[in-house]
Design a protein around this motif. Structure first.
Motif, PDB file in Angstrom:
ATOM      1  N   UNK A 250      -8.403   2.888   9.636  1.00 51.68           N
ATOM      2  CA  UNK A 250      -8.326   3.995   8.679  1.00 51.68           C
ATOM      3  C   UNK A 250      -6.986   4.704   8.860  1.00 51.68           C
ATOM      4  N   UNK A 251      -6.311   4.935   7.745  1.00 48.56           N
ATOM      5  CA  UNK A 251      -4.999   5.559   7.767  1.00 48.56           C
ATOM      6  C   UNK A 251      -3.849   4.581   7.663  1.00 48.56           C
ATOM      7  N   UNK A 252      -4.116   3.282   7.861  1.00 48.86           N
ATOM      8  CA  UNK A 252      -3.054   2.284   7.723  1.00 48.86           C
ATOM      9  C   UNK A 252      -2.593   2.194   6.270  1.00 48.86           C
ATOM     10  N   UNK A 253      -1.322   1.891   6.086  1.00 52.15           N
ATOM     11  CA  UNK A 253      -0.724   1.774   4.750  1.00 52.15           C
ATOM     12  C   UNK A 253      -0.864   0.337   4.256  1.00 52.15           C
ATOM     13  N   UNK A 254      -1.333   0.186   3.026  1.00 52.34           N
ATOM     14  CA  UNK A 254      -1.486  -1.124   2.398  1.00 52.34           C
ATOM     15  C   UNK A 254      -0.689  -1.135   1.097  1.00 52.34           C
TER      16      UNK A 254
ATOM     17  N   UNK B  69     -11.678  -2.290  -2.450  1.00 50.51           N
ATOM     18  CA  UNK B  69     -12.679  -1.442  -1.813  1.00 50.51           C
ATOM     19  C   UNK B  69     -12.049  -0.810  -0.574  1.00 50.51           C
ATOM     20  N   UNK B  70     -12.405   0.450  -0.318  1.00 52.97           N
ATOM     21  CA  UNK B  70     -11.977   1.108   0.901  1.00 52.97           C
ATOM     22  C   UNK B  70     -10.573   1.650   0.884  1.00 52.97           C
ATOM     23  N   UNK B  71      -9.879   1.590  -0.249  1.00 51.05           N
ATOM     24  CA  UNK B  71      -8.523   2.120  -0.346  1.00 51.05           C
ATOM     25  C   UNK B  71      -8.525   3.466  -1.074  1.00 51.05           C
TER      26      UNK B  71
ATOM     27  N   UNK C 210      -0.598   2.412  -0.608  1.00 47.39           N
ATOM     28  CA  UNK C 210      -1.998   2.796  -0.623  1.00 47.39           C
ATOM     29  C   UNK C 210      -2.433   3.031   0.817  1.00 47.39           C
ATOM     30  N   UNK C 211      -3.635   3.543   1.020  1.00 45.35           N
ATOM     31  CA  UNK C 211      -4.074   3.910   2.369  1.00 45.35           C
ATOM     32  C   UNK C 211      -5.522   3.461   2.563  1.00 45.35           C
ATOM     33  N   UNK C 212      -5.820   2.919   3.736  1.00 48.93           N
ATOM     34  CA  UNK C 212      -7.200   2.567   4.054  1.00 48.93           C
ATOM     35  C   UNK C 212      -7.991   3.840   4.334  1.00 48.93           C
ATOM     36  N   UNK C 213      -9.015   4.082   3.511  1.00 47.75           N
ATOM     37  CA  UNK C 213      -9.891   5.242   3.657  1.00 47.75           C
ATOM     38  C   UNK C 213     -11.200   4.890   4.353  1.00 47.75           C
TER      39      UNK C 213
END
Length: 223
Positions: free
Chosen positions: A160-164, A179-181, A200-203
């Protein structure tokens, strides 16, 4: 063969290229004993630095110190030498050889940096149709690059918090669902040349991306 079935010795290959390794400890810690190890020409110098003996040394050998070449040959490394006038980079030759060994996944260290032409070519190599569904990843300590092909749902391994970032490679890429972004896509289009898919960010975990048509470049950066 055993009982009529072909046994693959290696499931994963690790290739050391001649770019910027960035984090030597990270690279060494992420090599397993049962990996197929390939040094792509000058990547041999990293193997010597990390005290890793490659199974194969592949390339035209123009970036290898002769004492290191002799050292690894004495340790059992097999050398596949290509002429200097060749149609493929040392990394592509190494990836294709790993593929011929029957691996399912390839991790590449030292593929980026120094020369932009080589870096761009190495990234685009991931989208080569000759690789089929082979999972090839360019890895540095804090970043990973891979290709997402159509018709498959990909789990995004991260925290969580990693940049995609999702970047179209094959023209416009359509039917993308995530999903999950933090910024979701629901059967949407990312157009070639647009920066919409950046940062984008993993939420939530697990996070996933599924493109319906076209090829996406996926870059994950740890937070």
């Amino acid at each position: 063969k055993d009982g009529g079935f072909f046994i693959v010795k290696y499931k994963r290959a690790v290739i050391f290229a001649n770019g910027d390794l960035r984090d030597e400890t990270f690279a060494k810690d992420n090599v397993a004993n049962n990996d197929l190890i390939i040094a792509a020409d000058g990547g041999t110098e990293y193997c010597r630095l990390l005290d890793i003996v490659p199974d194969y040394i592949i390339g035209d050998l123009d970036s290898i110190e002769q004492n290191n070449l002799g050292y690894f040959q004495s340790k059992g490394s097999k050398v596949i030498q290509h002429p200097e006038d060749k149609d493929y980079t040392d990394l592509e030759l190494s990836v294709l050889h790993a593929q011929s060994c029957g691996v399912n996944e390839i991790i590449v260290f030292g593929s980026l940096g120094y020369r932009w032409d080589q870096s761009v070519a190495n990234i685009l190599l991931l989208a080569s149709s000759s690789l089929g569904d082979l999972d090839v990843r360019l890895v540095q300590a804090d970043q990973m690059i891979r290709v997402l092909r159509p018709g498959k749902k990909y789990q995004i391994n991260g925290n969580i918090g990693d940049i995609v970032s999702l970047i179209p490679l094959s023209g416009d890429v359509s039917g993308i669902s995530t999903n999950g972004l933090h910024y979701p896509l629901n059967n949407e289009v990312l157009r070639l040349g647009s920066t919409r898919g950046i940062s984008n960010i993993i939420d939530q975990l697990p996070a996933s991306v599924e493109p319906h048509e076209g090829v996406l470049l996926c870059i994950i950066q740890t937070s």
